[in-house]
Design a protein around this motif. Structure first.
Motif, PDB file in Angstrom:
ATOM      1  N   ARG A 107     -47.816  11.193 -10.855  1.00  0.00           N
ATOM      2  CA  ARG A 107     -48.370  10.683 -10.084  1.00  0.00           C
ATOM      3  C   ARG A 107     -49.583   9.529 -10.021  1.00  0.00           C
ATOM      4  O   ARG A 107     -50.041   8.589  -9.250  1.00  0.00           O
ATOM      5  CB  ARG A 107     -49.235  11.198  -8.536  1.00  0.00           C
ATOM      6  CG  ARG A 107     -47.766  11.671  -7.916  1.00  0.00           C
ATOM      7  CD  ARG A 107     -48.170  12.785  -6.315  1.00  0.00           C
ATOM      8  NE  ARG A 107     -47.223  13.730  -6.696  1.00  0.00           N
ATOM      9  CZ  ARG A 107     -46.886  14.558  -5.927  1.00  0.00           C
ATOM     10  NH1 ARG A 107     -48.125  16.278  -6.468  1.00  0.00           N
ATOM     11  NH2 ARG A 107     -45.711  15.719  -5.314  1.00  0.00           N
ATOM     12  N   ASN A 108     -50.802   9.318 -10.710  1.00  0.00           N
ATOM     13  CA  ASN A 108     -51.670   8.187 -11.398  1.00  0.00           C
ATOM     14  C   ASN A 108     -50.761   7.268 -11.918  1.00  0.00           C
ATOM     15  O   ASN A 108     -51.927   6.137 -11.642  1.00  0.00           O
ATOM     16  CB  ASN A 108     -52.835   9.658 -12.180  1.00  0.00           C
ATOM     17  CG  ASN A 108     -53.533  10.272 -10.731  1.00  0.00           C
ATOM     18  OD1 ASN A 108     -53.963  10.137 -10.075  1.00  0.00           O
ATOM     19  ND2 ASN A 108     -54.550  10.649 -11.439  1.00  0.00           N
ATOM     20  N   LEU A 109     -50.057   7.608 -13.245  1.00  0.00           N
ATOM     21  CA  LEU A 109     -49.771   7.269 -13.564  1.00  0.00           C
ATOM     22  C   LEU A 109     -48.520   5.928 -12.853  1.00  0.00           C
ATOM     23  O   LEU A 109     -48.529   4.755 -13.196  1.00  0.00           O
ATOM     24  CB  LEU A 109     -49.094   7.830 -15.359  1.00  0.00           C
ATOM     25  CG  LEU A 109     -48.339   7.012 -15.954  1.00  0.00           C
ATOM     26  CD1 LEU A 109     -48.992   6.071 -16.766  1.00  0.00           C
ATOM     27  CD2 LEU A 109     -47.164   7.529 -17.022  1.00  0.00           C
ATOM     28  N   ASN A 110     -48.019   6.349 -11.681  1.00  0.00           N
ATOM     29  CA  ASN A 110     -47.104   5.521 -11.226  1.00  0.00           C
ATOM     30  C   ASN A 110     -47.945   4.800 -10.329  1.00  0.00           C
ATOM     31  O   ASN A 110     -47.211   3.488 -10.167  1.00  0.00           O
ATOM     32  CB  ASN A 110     -46.218   6.813 -10.246  1.00  0.00           C
ATOM     33  CG  ASN A 110     -45.159   7.218 -11.055  1.00  0.00           C
ATOM     34  OD1 ASN A 110     -44.482   7.203 -12.459  1.00  0.00           O
ATOM     35  ND2 ASN A 110     -44.848   8.653 -10.719  1.00  0.00           N
ATOM     36  N   ALA A 111     -48.707   4.960  -9.914  1.00  0.00           N
ATOM     37  CA  ALA A 111     -50.096   4.510  -9.041  1.00  0.00           C
ATOM     38  C   ALA A 111     -50.519   3.262  -9.960  1.00  0.00           C
ATOM     39  O   ALA A 111     -50.722   2.205  -9.559  1.00  0.00           O
ATOM     40  CB  ALA A 111     -50.713   5.582  -7.925  1.00  0.00           C
ATOM     41  N   GLU A 112     -51.095   4.100 -10.988  1.00  0.00           N
ATOM     42  CA  GLU A 112     -51.365   2.483 -11.908  1.00  0.00           C
ATOM     43  C   GLU A 112     -50.483   1.261 -11.848  1.00  0.00           C
ATOM     44  O   GLU A 112     -51.130   0.265 -12.131  1.00  0.00           O
ATOM     45  CB  GLU A 112     -52.011   3.374 -13.299  1.00  0.00           C
ATOM     46  CG  GLU A 112     -53.529   3.865 -12.983  1.00  0.00           C
ATOM     47  CD  GLU A 112     -53.383   4.750 -14.322  1.00  0.00           C
ATOM     48  OE1 GLU A 112     -52.790   3.828 -15.532  1.00  0.00           O
ATOM     49  OE2 GLU A 112     -54.434   5.492 -14.137  1.00  0.00           O
ATOM     50  N   ASP A 113     -49.168   1.806 -11.966  1.00  0.00           N
ATOM     51  CA  ASP A 113     -48.270   0.856 -12.840  1.00  0.00           C
ATOM     52  C   ASP A 113     -48.076   0.158 -11.281  1.00  0.00           C
ATOM     53  O   ASP A 113     -47.721  -0.927 -11.440  1.00  0.00           O
ATOM     54  CB  ASP A 113     -46.522   1.847 -12.646  1.00  0.00           C
ATOM     55  CG  ASP A 113     -47.021   2.309 -14.788  1.00  0.00           C
ATOM     56  OD1 ASP A 113     -47.533   1.958 -15.267  1.00  0.00           O
ATOM     57  OD2 ASP A 113     -45.381   3.154 -15.041  1.00  0.00           O
ATOM     58  N   GLU A 114     -48.517   0.399 -10.141  1.00  0.00           N
ATOM     59  CA  GLU A 114     -47.646   0.333  -8.696  1.00  0.00           C
ATOM     60  C   GLU A 114     -48.660  -0.415  -8.420  1.00  0.00           C
ATOM     61  O   GLU A 114     -48.459  -2.039  -8.300  1.00  0.00           O
ATOM     62  CB  GLU A 114     -47.260   1.329  -7.752  1.00  0.00           C
ATOM     63  CG  GLU A 114     -47.305   0.437  -6.571  1.00  0.00           C
ATOM     64  CD  GLU A 114     -45.603  -0.052  -6.484  1.00  0.00           C
ATOM     65  OE1 GLU A 114     -45.426  -1.473  -5.477  1.00  0.00           O
ATOM     66  OE2 GLU A 114     -45.418   0.512  -6.695  1.00  0.00           O
ATOM     67  N   VAL A 115     -49.697  -0.212  -9.338  1.00  0.00           N
ATOM     68  CA  VAL A 115     -51.270  -1.174  -8.867  1.00  0.00           C
ATOM     69  C   VAL A 115     -51.195  -2.284 -10.040  1.00  0.00           C
ATOM     70  O   VAL A 115     -51.195  -3.569  -9.696  1.00  0.00           O
ATOM     71  CB  VAL A 115     -52.413  -0.524  -9.113  1.00  0.00           C
ATOM     72  CG1 VAL A 115     -53.153  -1.514  -9.429  1.00  0.00           C
ATOM     73  CG2 VAL A 115     -52.850   0.398  -7.931  1.00  0.00           C
ATOM     74  N   ALA A 116     -50.430  -2.121 -10.719  1.00  0.00           N
ATOM     75  CA  ALA A 116     -50.194  -3.820 -12.523  1.00  0.00           C
ATOM     76  C   ALA A 116     -49.173  -4.384 -11.406  1.00  0.00           C
ATOM     77  O   ALA A 116     -49.021  -5.762 -12.041  1.00  0.00           O
ATOM     78  CB  ALA A 116     -49.739  -3.005 -13.314  1.00  0.00           C
ATOM     79  N   ASN A 117     -48.187  -3.902 -10.837  1.00  0.00           N
ATOM     80  CA  ASN A 117     -47.146  -4.817 -10.485  1.00  0.00           C
ATOM     81  C   ASN A 117     -47.843  -5.841  -9.295  1.00  0.00           C
ATOM     82  O   ASN A 117     -46.817  -6.753  -9.281  1.00  0.00           O
ATOM     83  CB  ASN A 117     -45.677  -3.270 -10.037  1.00  0.00           C
ATOM     84  CG  ASN A 117     -45.363  -3.221 -11.279  1.00  0.00           C
ATOM     85  OD1 ASN A 117     -45.457  -3.726 -12.430  1.00  0.00           O
ATOM     86  ND2 ASN A 117     -44.470  -1.995 -11.040  1.00  0.00           N
ATOM     87  N   LEU A 118     -49.046  -5.077  -8.201  1.00  0.00           N
ATOM     88  CA  LEU A 118     -48.733  -5.280  -6.901  1.00  0.00           C
ATOM     89  C   LEU A 118     -50.144  -6.974  -7.900  1.00  0.00           C
ATOM     90  O   LEU A 118     -49.868  -8.423  -7.134  1.00  0.00           O
ATOM     91  CB  LEU A 118     -50.030  -5.013  -6.064  1.00  0.00           C
ATOM     92  CG  LEU A 118     -48.595  -3.963  -5.594  1.00  0.00           C
ATOM     93  CD1 LEU A 118     -49.612  -2.982  -4.945  1.00  0.00           C
ATOM     94  CD2 LEU A 118     -46.997  -5.109  -4.514  1.00  0.00           C
ATOM     95  N   ARG A 119     -50.695  -6.576  -8.295  1.00  0.00           N
ATOM     96  CA  ARG A 119     -51.849  -7.394  -9.365  1.00  0.00           C
ATOM     97  C   ARG A 119     -50.517  -8.755 -10.369  1.00  0.00           C
ATOM     98  O   ARG A 119     -51.521  -9.364  -9.799  1.00  0.00           O
ATOM     99  CB  ARG A 119     -52.467  -6.946 -10.710  1.00  0.00           C
ATOM    100  CG  ARG A 119     -53.397  -6.521  -9.487  1.00  0.00           C
ATOM    101  CD  ARG A 119     -54.121  -5.604  -9.937  1.00  0.00           C
ATOM    102  NE  ARG A 119     -55.308  -5.058  -9.540  1.00  0.00           N
ATOM    103  CZ  ARG A 119     -56.564  -3.460 -10.359  1.00  0.00           C
ATOM    104  NH1 ARG A 119     -56.350  -4.193 -11.954  1.00  0.00           N
ATOM    105  NH2 ARG A 119     -57.043  -3.297  -9.796  1.00  0.00           N
ATOM    106  N   SER A 120     -49.466  -8.559 -10.630  1.00  0.00           N
ATOM    107  CA  SER A 120     -48.665  -9.443 -11.769  1.00  0.00           C
ATOM    108  C   SER A 120     -47.777 -10.428 -10.522  1.00  0.00           C
ATOM    109  O   SER A 120     -47.988 -11.099 -10.251  1.00  0.00           O
ATOM    110  CB  SER A 120     -48.196  -9.254 -12.293  1.00  0.00           C
ATOM    111  OG  SER A 120     -46.550  -7.992 -11.726  1.00  0.00           O
ATOM    112  N   ASN A 121     -47.628  -9.787  -9.058  1.00  0.00           N
ATOM    113  CA  ASN A 121     -46.660 -10.671  -8.325  1.00  0.00           C
ATOM    114  C   ASN A 121     -47.604 -11.457  -7.182  1.00  0.00           C
ATOM    115  O   ASN A 121     -47.597 -12.347  -6.470  1.00  0.00           O
ATOM    116  CB  ASN A 121     -46.597  -9.486  -7.548  1.00  0.00           C
ATOM    117  CG  ASN A 121     -45.406  -9.282  -7.946  1.00  0.00           C
ATOM    118  OD1 ASN A 121     -44.561  -9.468  -9.407  1.00  0.00           O
ATOM    119  ND2 ASN A 121     -45.049  -7.387  -7.501  1.00  0.00           N
ATOM    120  N   THR A 122     -49.295 -10.815  -7.781  1.00  0.00           N
ATOM    121  CA  THR A 122     -49.948 -12.620  -6.455  1.00  0.00           C
ATOM    122  C   THR A 122     -50.661 -13.260  -7.651  1.00  0.00           C
ATOM    123  O   THR A 122     -50.810 -13.111  -8.752  1.00  0.00           O
ATOM    124  CB  THR A 122     -51.390 -10.652  -6.157  1.00  0.00           C
ATOM    125  OG1 THR A 122     -52.099 -10.686  -7.124  1.00  0.00           O
ATOM    126  CG2 THR A 122     -50.816 -10.232  -4.928  1.00  0.00           C
TER     127      THR A 122
END
Length: 153
Positions: A138-153
């Motif tokens: 779950r932590n790894l998935n959350a880190e990936d999600e945060v990285a995706n959100l940061r790259s989209n902004t």
């Protein structure tokens, strides 16, 4: 502590619901077309026998890739499962939870039964891992999600 909890669980009720999972698994295997459900039943039976320190997690959440049980066919499989057996297993776990909850000392066991009742509704596409592995996934998935959100902004 997990070992003691699992031993007490197994001796005072876990064996009954674990055998119920095995019963439905055998019925599924006898029907041949139910083999995928039977496999899930035996995985969940092991979890039902010894639930402390373990957690059910979606396979796609663990592996970060979809498979046949985590997509649309898995959803259809879970709907069929619920109608045929999941409802009855969930009721068994809920009644067991109520029986455990009546005694103050049985509250942790009641919570395990409620966790298993939720899983019995839709077990296809899930696997059992230790709580530490589930948290790491779950932590790894959350880190990936945060990285995706940061790259989209």
């Amino acid at each position: 502590m997990r070992t003691i909890g699992n031993l007490i669980w197994f001796l005072f009720g876990g064996i009954i619901m674990g055998l119920a999972w095995c019963f439905f698994g055998l019925l599924a295997f006898i029907s041949i077309v139910g083999i995928p459900w039977g496999r899930s039943c035996f995985v969940m039976a092991g979890f039902s026998f010894l639930p402390f320190g373990k957690e059910a997690i979606a396979r796609d959440e663990l592996t970060q890739s979809e498979d046949i049980g985590t997509g649309g066919l898995g959803l259809l499989g879970n709907i069929i499962w619920f109608v045929v057996a999941g409802f009855w297993l969930a009721i068994g776990h809920v009644f067991s939870a109520i029986a455990c909850f009546i005694t103050i000392i049985g509250i942790p066991f009641s919570l395990q039964h409620l966790k298993l009742a939720g899983i019995s509704i839709a077990p296809v596409g899930k696997t059992i891992v230790t709580k530490e592995v589930a948290a790491a996934a779950r932590n790894l998935n959350a880190e990936d999600e945060v990285a995706n959100l940061r790259s989209n902004t």
